[in-house]
Design an enzyme around this catalytic site. Sequence first.
Site, PDB file in Angstrom:
ATOM      1  N   GLU A 148     -22.343 -25.902  23.658  1.00 10.14           N
ATOM      2  CA  GLU A 148     -22.038 -26.261  22.272  1.00 10.14           C
ATOM      3  C   GLU A 148     -22.328 -27.728  21.998  1.00 10.14           C
ATOM      4  O   GLU A 148     -21.472 -28.596  22.204  1.00 10.14           O
ATOM      5  CB  GLU A 148     -20.561 -25.978  21.946  1.00 10.14           C
ATOM      6  CG  GLU A 148     -20.218 -24.509  21.842  1.00 10.14           C
ATOM      7  CD  GLU A 148     -18.771 -24.272  21.397  1.00 10.14           C
ATOM      8  OE1 GLU A 148     -17.977 -25.238  21.391  1.00 10.14           O
ATOM      9  OE2 GLU A 148     -18.443 -23.119  21.066  1.00 10.14           O
ATOM     10  N   GLU A 235     -20.547 -16.658  23.120  1.00 11.02           N
ATOM     11  CA  GLU A 235     -19.110 -16.949  23.132  1.00 11.02           C
ATOM     12  C   GLU A 235     -18.549 -16.647  21.757  1.00 11.02           C
ATOM     13  O   GLU A 235     -19.112 -17.045  20.743  1.00 11.02           O
ATOM     14  CB  GLU A 235     -18.899 -18.432  23.491  1.00 11.02           C
ATOM     15  CG  GLU A 235     -17.451 -18.836  23.596  1.00 11.02           C
ATOM     16  CD  GLU A 235     -17.291 -20.342  23.834  1.00 11.02           C
ATOM     17  OE1 GLU A 235     -18.009 -20.914  24.687  1.00 11.02           O
ATOM     18  OE2 GLU A 235     -16.448 -20.956  23.158  1.00 11.02           O
TER      19      GLU A 235
END
Length: 313
Positions: A148, A235
């Site tokens: 991320e 995710e």
Amino acid sequence: MMTTLIATMMFKDARPIDTYGLLRTQGNRIIAKDGKPVSLQGMSLFWSQWIGKYYTHGTVKWLKDDWKCSIVRAAIAAEPDGYIAKPQQELAKAEAVIEAAVKEGIYVIVDWHAHTAEKHTAQAAEFFAKISKKYGKHQNVIYEIYNEPLKVSWKDTIKPYAETVIAAIRKNDPDNLIIVGTPTWSQDVDAVIPYPIKDRNVAYTLHFYAGTHKQYLRDKAQKALDAGLPLMITEWGTVNANGDGAVDQVSTQEWLAFARKNELSMCNWSVADKVEGAAVLKPGANPEGKWPLTQLTPSGIYVRELIRGWKAR
Ligand code: MG
């Protein structure tokens, strides 16, 4: 009756890797060896440096046998106190999960779990060079090279990082799927549209947390898909973006419908016994799997059912 028995045995023994083989991108889809899209469901492990005790063969086997996961994700921490500080220790955790997934015949995402990976590009390239050299021959392995990114430029920060790491992988492994994170915690998938990566087998990361992220994020994702970009939800959570809060079933169902429609694969966050909404295990749950339902949290019970009920096609 004999035919039924044999069919049952064959179904029981069918391993996702045997059925679907090497995953490839084609247009905005991820396709199996038969050329048709496939939608995998599974679990992500937690940050390896903090809850590494579930990086075991027992957990991977239980996730396959009981949860019916066709994919697992090893979230190998870069920082803090992760691979950058202790490379051998974190590499060993990645290898344990990869080897378990290969043995069990499911897919494994090897995730470089970082929010500022561009600060350590050389170490990321080194890590993926090692993984691809040792395991690139296995069709099970998917490389996720940047979990991320923060609010940084796709074109000027993430893409150059990705190109360096991808080059390190491709020296050893010409063909396995590589997933690249996108700006703003892997939400701005549309930022890739003008500047896609030139590689034969790359997709882009979309993350969501059902309690926080709603239709506006699906609209962004749809824009990227419509522009021809293949996406993978490496995710996602049933709860809020901070990992806590209650399970939002209504929003989760809206996301599942979106994933179904667009044939996306998903890994739920996470296999952890931390006291937080997103964790699927209660404190002290067995590191080797074999969890009774009484050891699962509300999110764990809910996600296990949805994975068990999911069809890859
Ligand atoms: Mg390969």
